[in-house]
Every structure is written in C-alpha cells, then in structure tokens.
Scaffold this motif. Structure first.
Motif, mmCIF file in Angstrom:
data_model
loop_
_atom_site.group_PDB
_atom_site.id
_atom_site.type_symbol
_atom_site.label_atom_id
_atom_site.label_comp_id
_atom_site.label_asym_id
_atom_site.label_seq_id
_atom_site.Cartn_x
_atom_site.Cartn_y
_atom_site.Cartn_z
ATOM 1 N N GLY A 39 7.206 29.462 -30.721
ATOM 2 C CA GLY A 39 7.205 30.917 -30.687
ATOM 3 C C GLY A 39 8.581 31.507 -30.440
ATOM 4 N N LEU A 40 9.299 30.969 -29.482
ATOM 5 C CA LEU A 40 10.630 31.492 -29.177
ATOM 6 C C LEU A 40 11.603 31.262 -30.328
ATOM 7 N N ASP A 53 10.145 18.500 -35.150
ATOM 8 C CA ASP A 53 8.999 19.038 -35.887
ATOM 9 C C ASP A 53 8.659 20.456 -35.420
ATOM 10 N N SER A 54 8.790 20.702 -34.123
ATOM 11 C CA SER A 54 8.493 22.035 -33.590
ATOM 12 C C SER A 54 9.475 23.071 -34.117
ATOM 13 N N PHE A 86 3.665 39.764 -28.420
ATOM 14 C CA PHE A 86 3.742 38.348 -28.769
ATOM 15 C C PHE A 86 3.216 37.595 -27.557
ATOM 16 N N TYR A 87 2.099 36.916 -27.747
ATOM 17 C CA TYR A 87 1.430 36.219 -26.655
ATOM 18 C C TYR A 87 1.739 34.731 -26.708
ATOM 19 N N PHE A 88 2.056 34.170 -25.569
ATOM 20 C CA PHE A 88 2.217 32.724 -25.427
ATOM 21 C C PHE A 88 1.044 32.255 -24.580
ATOM 22 N N ASP A 138 1.230 32.450 -29.896
ATOM 23 C CA ASP A 138 1.537 31.025 -29.965
ATOM 24 C C ASP A 138 0.499 30.345 -29.092
ATOM 25 N N LEU A 139 -0.553 29.805 -29.716
ATOM 26 C CA LEU A 139 -1.654 29.173 -28.988
ATOM 27 C C LEU A 139 -1.298 27.737 -28.655
#
Length: 88
Positions: free
Chosen positions: A43-44, A16-17, A64-66, A34-35
């Motif tokens: 995100g990756l 699903d991810s 791009f914040y993780f 990517d919260l």
C-alpha cells in the motif's frame, strides 16, 4: 522507498511485494484498502508510486485503509506509515 520496518522473525516481504505495488493504479480512486497489509509495503509503495508519477493530479485517495490483525506486523505498519507519511 526501500527501508521498511518489519519483524525480525516470521514473514518477510520480498521484491514481489514491490512488484505487486507497480500494478496498483490509484488515479481517480476515492477509497482503497490494503487487506492483510503486513508492514504496509504494498500500500505505501503504491501510494508513493502514484505520487511520484504525477498520478495525483487532484489529490490522493480520500481514504486509504491498511488492515492488519497481527500485533507485531501492526506495530511495523504504524512505524512505516509514520516514516513515509502517505498523505503528504
């Protein structure tokens, strides 16, 4: 991308991810996040998908914040970022 570091116990990401990452369009995006990133699979994968599709005609998102607060997942996230190097 198919081999992500993730904790042995607790939440484990699924197909699903990967499917969710297919819906992310980063073309022309300057900043993204990517919260609740977990080990960073969404995100990756989204960054990799965009790079492989030629969607970064100019360049990838400048930022791009993780975001992840669980220390165990954060450790896995750091390992995955080091392996997949999304900025290259």
């Amino acid at each position: 991308m198919v081999n992500f570091h993730q904790p042995e116990n607790g939440y484990r990401f699924s197909a699903d991810s990967i499917a969710l990452a297919d819906f992310v369009d980063l073309a022309g995006v300057w900043r993204a996040a990517d919260l609740g990133a977990g080990c960073g699979v969404v995100g990756l994968t989204a960054l990799e998908n965009q790079k492989n599709s030629g969607g970064f005609d100019q360049k990838p998102p400048e930022f791009f914040y993780f975001i992840e607060r669980d220390p165990e997942l954060l450790d896995s996230l750091k390992k995955n970022i080091a392996i997949y190097q999304p900025r290259t």
